[in-house]
Design a protein around this motif. Sequence first.
Motif, short mmCIF file in Angstrom:
data_model
loop_
_atom_site.label_atom_id
_atom_site.label_comp_id
_atom_site.label_asym_id
_atom_site.label_seq_id
_atom_site.Cartn_x
_atom_site.Cartn_y
_atom_site.Cartn_z
N LEU A 104 -4.67 10.80 0.03
CA LEU A 104 -4.62 8.67 0.75
C LEU A 104 -6.01 8.48 -0.35
CD1 LEU A 104 -3.77 7.28 3.04
CD2 LEU A 104 -6.34 8.54 4.41
N ARG A 105 -4.96 7.30 -0.57
CA ARG A 105 -5.64 6.19 -1.91
C ARG A 105 -6.25 5.45 -0.23
NH1 ARG A 105 -4.41 7.23 -6.82
NH2 ARG A 105 -5.92 5.55 -6.98
N GLY A 106 -5.67 4.72 0.33
CA GLY A 106 -5.67 3.15 0.69
C GLY A 106 -4.71 3.16 1.81
N LEU A 107 -4.42 1.86 2.17
CA LEU A 107 -3.85 0.92 2.85
C LEU A 107 -3.53 -0.28 2.59
CD1 LEU A 107 -6.79 -0.21 5.92
CD2 LEU A 107 -5.65 1.74 5.47
N MET A 108 -1.84 -0.22 3.01
CA MET A 108 -1.08 -1.29 2.41
C MET A 108 -0.35 -2.05 3.71
SD MET A 108 2.15 -2.19 1.89
CE MET A 108 3.82 -2.43 1.05
N THR A 109 -0.38 -3.62 3.89
CA THR A 109 0.28 -4.73 4.60
C THR A 109 0.93 -5.62 4.14
OG1 THR A 109 -1.49 -6.70 3.74
CG2 THR A 109 -2.00 -4.76 5.68
N ILE A 110 1.86 -5.95 4.78
CA ILE A 110 2.98 -6.87 4.75
C ILE A 110 2.77 -7.91 6.29
CG2 ILE A 110 5.24 -7.63 3.92
CD1 ILE A 110 5.68 -4.86 2.98
N THR A 129 -8.00 1.66 -2.60
CA THR A 129 -6.54 1.05 -2.34
C THR A 129 -6.66 -0.08 -1.31
OG1 THR A 129 -5.39 2.15 -4.46
CG2 THR A 129 -4.28 0.54 -3.49
N LEU A 130 -5.93 -1.14 -1.73
CA LEU A 130 -5.78 -2.44 -0.29
C LEU A 130 -4.49 -3.48 -1.41
CD1 LEU A 130 -6.82 -2.93 2.21
CD2 LEU A 130 -8.81 -4.37 1.17
N SER A 131 -4.21 -2.18 -0.63
CA SER A 131 -2.70 -2.99 -1.97
C SER A 131 -1.97 -4.06 0.11
CB SER A 131 -1.03 -2.38 -1.20
OG SER A 131 -0.31 -2.71 -2.29
N MET A 132 -2.49 -5.27 -0.43
CA MET A 132 -2.07 -7.00 -0.46
C MET A 132 -1.68 -7.68 -0.83
SD MET A 132 -5.19 -7.78 2.42
CE MET A 132 -7.12 -7.96 1.58
#
Length: 234
Positions: free
Chosen positions: A165-171, A204-207
């Motif tokens: 688990l590296r982080g979160l992603m949002t769209i 990682t916060l992919s946004m």
Amino acid sequence: MIMHKLQLVNDQITTACIAAGRSPLQVRLLAVSKKFGADAVIAAIAGGQRAFGENYIAEGVEKILALQAWQAAPSEKPDAPLEWHCIGPVQSNKTRLVAEHFDWVQTLDRLKIAQRLDEQRPSGLAPLQVCIQVNIDGGATKAGVSPQDLPALVDAVRRLPRLNLRGLMTIPEPATDFAAACALHARARVLFDALNAPGLALDTLSMGMSADLDAAIRAGSTMVRVGSAIFGQR
């Protein structure tokens, strides 16, 4: 053309980071190559890009295999250890393809899918890097786990040995202006920081995409996902 557009996007990321008081090294670019062929990816590789995102699993696997063959061919080419991210929905009948071919999955939002990916990840490969997709604005048609259900899913995913688990992603839905976009992305940053507070060490916060890249970086994004600004309109 792709190399030039790629440089413009990287310049935009640098400018946004400076405006936010952050180092450009804190934000990675994921080039979204869906609906573009291997030649477009190769052009981006020549421009220094190494991480690519694919929304459609079958198309992505075809491209991954094509690039592996290209890399194996005895000819002059850039040194290019590539990183492939699945950024589209993952259904149960596609988990094996994802587990066997991709390096990352950013759209994890169900324990059942996580368990299947864990079971089907080949032992000879590194653990699959994953982000949990969060439905940050509560859109009824949006994928992603609710903020309320996020902690339980995080705890369950952390127990799966073949996933990391590296982080979160949002769209999120498009915001009306820059301030509104910053506020919306800030909700994800609050969740991210809350998970890390006990020492979880997610990185990682992919946004953020082409339209809201600056606001996402201002709110703390560590990875932005950009497609058309690099490869053109699909």
